[in-house]
Design a protein around this motif. Structure first.
Motif, PDB file in Angstrom:
ATOM      1  N   GLY A   2       0.816  -1.210   0.000  1.00  0.00           N
ATOM      2  CA  GLY A   2       0.000   0.000   0.000  1.00  0.00           C
ATOM      3  C   GLY A   2       0.846   1.255   0.000  1.00  0.00           C
ATOM      4  O   GLY A   2       0.541   2.230  -0.706  1.00  0.00           O
ATOM      5  N   MET A   3       1.926   1.261   0.777  1.00  0.00           N
ATOM      6  CA  MET A   3       2.814   2.420   0.808  1.00  0.00           C
ATOM      7  C   MET A   3       3.506   2.625  -0.541  1.00  0.00           C
ATOM      8  O   MET A   3       3.734   3.753  -0.967  1.00  0.00           O
ATOM      9  CB  MET A   3       3.869   2.250   1.917  1.00  0.00           C
ATOM     10  CG  MET A   3       3.303   2.407   3.324  1.00  0.00           C
ATOM     11  SD  MET A   3       2.559   4.051   3.554  1.00  0.00           S
ATOM     12  CE  MET A   3       3.969   5.107   3.250  1.00  0.00           C
ATOM     13  N   LYS A   7       3.321   6.054  -2.662  1.00  0.00           N
ATOM     14  CA  LYS A   7       4.532   6.757  -3.100  1.00  0.00           C
ATOM     15  C   LYS A   7       4.531   6.976  -4.610  1.00  0.00           C
ATOM     16  O   LYS A   7       4.879   8.053  -5.093  1.00  0.00           O
ATOM     17  CB  LYS A   7       5.779   5.962  -2.687  1.00  0.00           C
ATOM     18  CG  LYS A   7       6.051   5.951  -1.193  1.00  0.00           C
ATOM     19  CD  LYS A   7       7.277   5.112  -0.876  1.00  0.00           C
ATOM     20  CE  LYS A   7       7.551   5.065   0.620  1.00  0.00           C
ATOM     21  NZ  LYS A   7       8.723   4.206   0.939  1.00  0.00           N
ATOM     22  N   ARG A   8       4.131   5.947  -5.355  1.00  0.00           N
ATOM     23  CA  ARG A   8       4.121   6.065  -6.810  1.00  0.00           C
ATOM     24  C   ARG A   8       3.085   7.085  -7.275  1.00  0.00           C
ATOM     25  O   ARG A   8       3.320   7.827  -8.232  1.00  0.00           O
ATOM     26  CB  ARG A   8       3.847   4.703  -7.449  1.00  0.00           C
ATOM     27  CG  ARG A   8       4.985   3.709  -7.280  1.00  0.00           C
ATOM     28  CD  ARG A   8       6.252   4.222  -7.925  1.00  0.00           C
ATOM     29  NE  ARG A   8       6.046   4.479  -9.343  1.00  0.00           N
ATOM     30  CZ  ARG A   8       6.199   3.574 -10.301  1.00  0.00           C
ATOM     31  NH1 ARG A   8       6.601   2.357  -9.990  1.00  0.00           N
ATOM     32  NH2 ARG A   8       5.984   3.900 -11.557  1.00  0.00           N
ATOM     33  N   VAL A   9       1.927   7.121  -6.620  1.00  0.00           N
ATOM     34  CA  VAL A   9       0.903   8.098  -6.979  1.00  0.00           C
ATOM     35  C   VAL A   9       1.398   9.512  -6.705  1.00  0.00           C
ATOM     36  O   VAL A   9       1.187  10.430  -7.508  1.00  0.00           O
ATOM     37  CB  VAL A   9      -0.413   7.811  -6.226  1.00  0.00           C
ATOM     38  CG1 VAL A   9      -1.409   8.950  -6.422  1.00  0.00           C
ATOM     39  CG2 VAL A   9      -1.024   6.504  -6.711  1.00  0.00           C
ATOM     40  N   LEU A 306      -1.946   8.797 -19.128  1.00  0.00           N
ATOM     41  CA  LEU A 306      -2.237   7.389 -19.420  1.00  0.00           C
ATOM     42  C   LEU A 306      -0.963   6.554 -19.371  1.00  0.00           C
ATOM     43  O   LEU A 306      -0.967   5.422 -18.884  1.00  0.00           O
ATOM     44  CB  LEU A 306      -2.902   7.268 -20.790  1.00  0.00           C
ATOM     45  CG  LEU A 306      -4.324   7.812 -20.923  1.00  0.00           C
ATOM     46  CD1 LEU A 306      -4.811   7.677 -22.363  1.00  0.00           C
ATOM     47  CD2 LEU A 306      -5.281   7.082 -19.984  1.00  0.00           C
ATOM     48  N   THR A 307       0.138   7.123 -19.860  1.00  0.00           N
ATOM     49  CA  THR A 307       1.409   6.404 -19.849  1.00  0.00           C
ATOM     50  C   THR A 307       1.917   6.189 -18.427  1.00  0.00           C
ATOM     51  O   THR A 307       2.336   5.083 -18.055  1.00  0.00           O
ATOM     52  CB  THR A 307       2.459   7.174 -20.658  1.00  0.00           C
ATOM     53  OG1 THR A 307       1.986   7.351 -21.996  1.00  0.00           O
ATOM     54  CG2 THR A 307       3.773   6.429 -20.673  1.00  0.00           C
ATOM     55  N   VAL A 308       1.883   7.234 -17.608  1.00  0.00           N
ATOM     56  CA  VAL A 308       2.343   7.126 -16.219  1.00  0.00           C
ATOM     57  C   VAL A 308       1.448   6.172 -15.437  1.00  0.00           C
ATOM     58  O   VAL A 308       1.923   5.343 -14.650  1.00  0.00           O
ATOM     59  CB  VAL A 308       2.374   8.522 -15.562  1.00  0.00           C
ATOM     60  CG1 VAL A 308       2.702   8.406 -14.082  1.00  0.00           C
ATOM     61  CG2 VAL A 308       3.395   9.415 -16.249  1.00  0.00           C
TER      62      VAL A 308
END
Length: 334
Positions: A2-3, A7-9, A306-308
């Motif tokens: 979840g973390m 972090k990626r978001v 969309l790519t990310v």
């Protein structure tokens, strides 16, 4: 896990801001602007726009400011007010132009991805398990053909076949009577009857490359000690393949899903122009050609999103597929 997702978001925010800045600067790099284009077109038609009139038009369109001032105004209006700007050439708000086309682009990309998965994974597994068989040679031959044939040429061939032998209207994603119609089951059915041509065209090259990738990876896994041990324990062959080597062979494929998605989206521009599709490709091409910077920047931003997002989805799917990666998440390694 979840973390990792959180972090990626959060990292998506500065990534998209950097992409927006670079895209905006690149769009404004060519000499001149939209007003210069209007002046040139007017002179070609025998009209004349004075310098004072041109300066007045630049003030109306906000082109009298510096490039960075234009960029910050655009980002501020987009983030705070949800205003993507106004298209110069269409004289309409950008959001009115792009939503339907973004939806069609996303739908076509997803359908092409599903086509690739449905065809490439079983064929790649069969080709590896039946190495050097007649079926393997056929799959290899078709794979090289798929990589060699240009998408636009395949599009022209399928358009001829669909019109000549099936009597289907070619060009676009809808028949003429459904182009401007409201959404209904009949319009959805008409869309499904037209979408198969661009789906196959965009998916062919990707299918060929994925078949080769899965075949090569699975051949490396089939003779590993854990596979030999599973067979020695008497496990059925299909269960041995599905539970162990196939899962591991899919890792490079899953990690390259985003690259495959980018190839589909970027490669769809020429195919969309040839087939007359109502997607973002032809609209972005026209916006760049006409120096319609707000429309072009908004389209690049959404395609970048969309790519990310595809990269994030690929990483999550890879973690779900491979327990070793999940263990790294739990240990804080990623």
């Amino acid at each position: 896990m979840g973390m990792f997702v959180v972090k990626r978001v959060l990292l998506m925010i500065p990534t998209l801001l950097a992409i927006s800045l670079v895209a905006f600067l690149v769009i404004t790099l060519p000499p001149g602007d939209y007003i210069d284009r209007l002046v040139l077109e007017a002179s070609m038609d025998g009209d004349y726009i004075t310098a004072a009139e041109a300066d007045g038009l630049r003030k109306i369109y906000g082109l009298d400011k510096s490039v960075m001032a234009q960029y910050f105004d655009w980002v501020w209006n987009m983030v705070v007010h949800g205003d993507l700007g106004r298209s110069f050439s269409y004289e309409l708000p950008v959001e009115e132009l792009i939503w339907d086309r973004l939806g069609m682009t996303t739908l076509l990309s997803i359908c092409s991805m599903v086509f690739i998965w449905t065809v490439a994974i079983p064929v790649g597994i069969f080709s590896a398990v039946r190495k050097y068989s007649f079926g393997d040679y056929i799959a290899t031959f078709l794979g090289f053909i798929g990589l060699a044939v240009p998408n636009f040429l395949l599009a022209l061939v399928l358009m001829y076949v669909s019109f000549r032998y099936f009597g289907q209207s070619v060009g676009g994603l809808f028949s003429p009577e459904y182009v401007n119609a409201s959404w209904s089951f009949a319009r959805i059915g008409d869309l499904m009857s037209h979408i198969w041509i661009p789906m196959i065209v965009l998916g062919t090259a990707g299918t060929a490359s994925v078949i080769r990738t899965i075949r090569a990876n699975l051949l490396d896994e089939l003779h590993r000690p854990y596979v030999v041990t599973a067979r020695a324990k008497g496990m059925p062959e299909h269960w041995v393949l599905a539970k162990y080597p196939v899962r591991h062979a899919l890792n490079p494929f899953v990690s390259s899903l985003n690259e495959l998605f980018v190839q589909i989206v970027s490669g769809s521009t020429i195919v969309s122009i040839v087939l007359g599709l109502q997607t973002t490709g032809p609209l972005l091409f026209d916006a760049l050609r006409q120096e319609d910077m707000y429309l072009a920047a908004a389209l690049i931003m959404f395609l970048s999103f969309l790519t990310v997002f595809g990269t994030l989805f690929s990483d999550i799917l890879l973690a779900w597929l491979d327990p070793r990666i999940r263990r790294q998440f739990n240990n804080g390694g990623l």
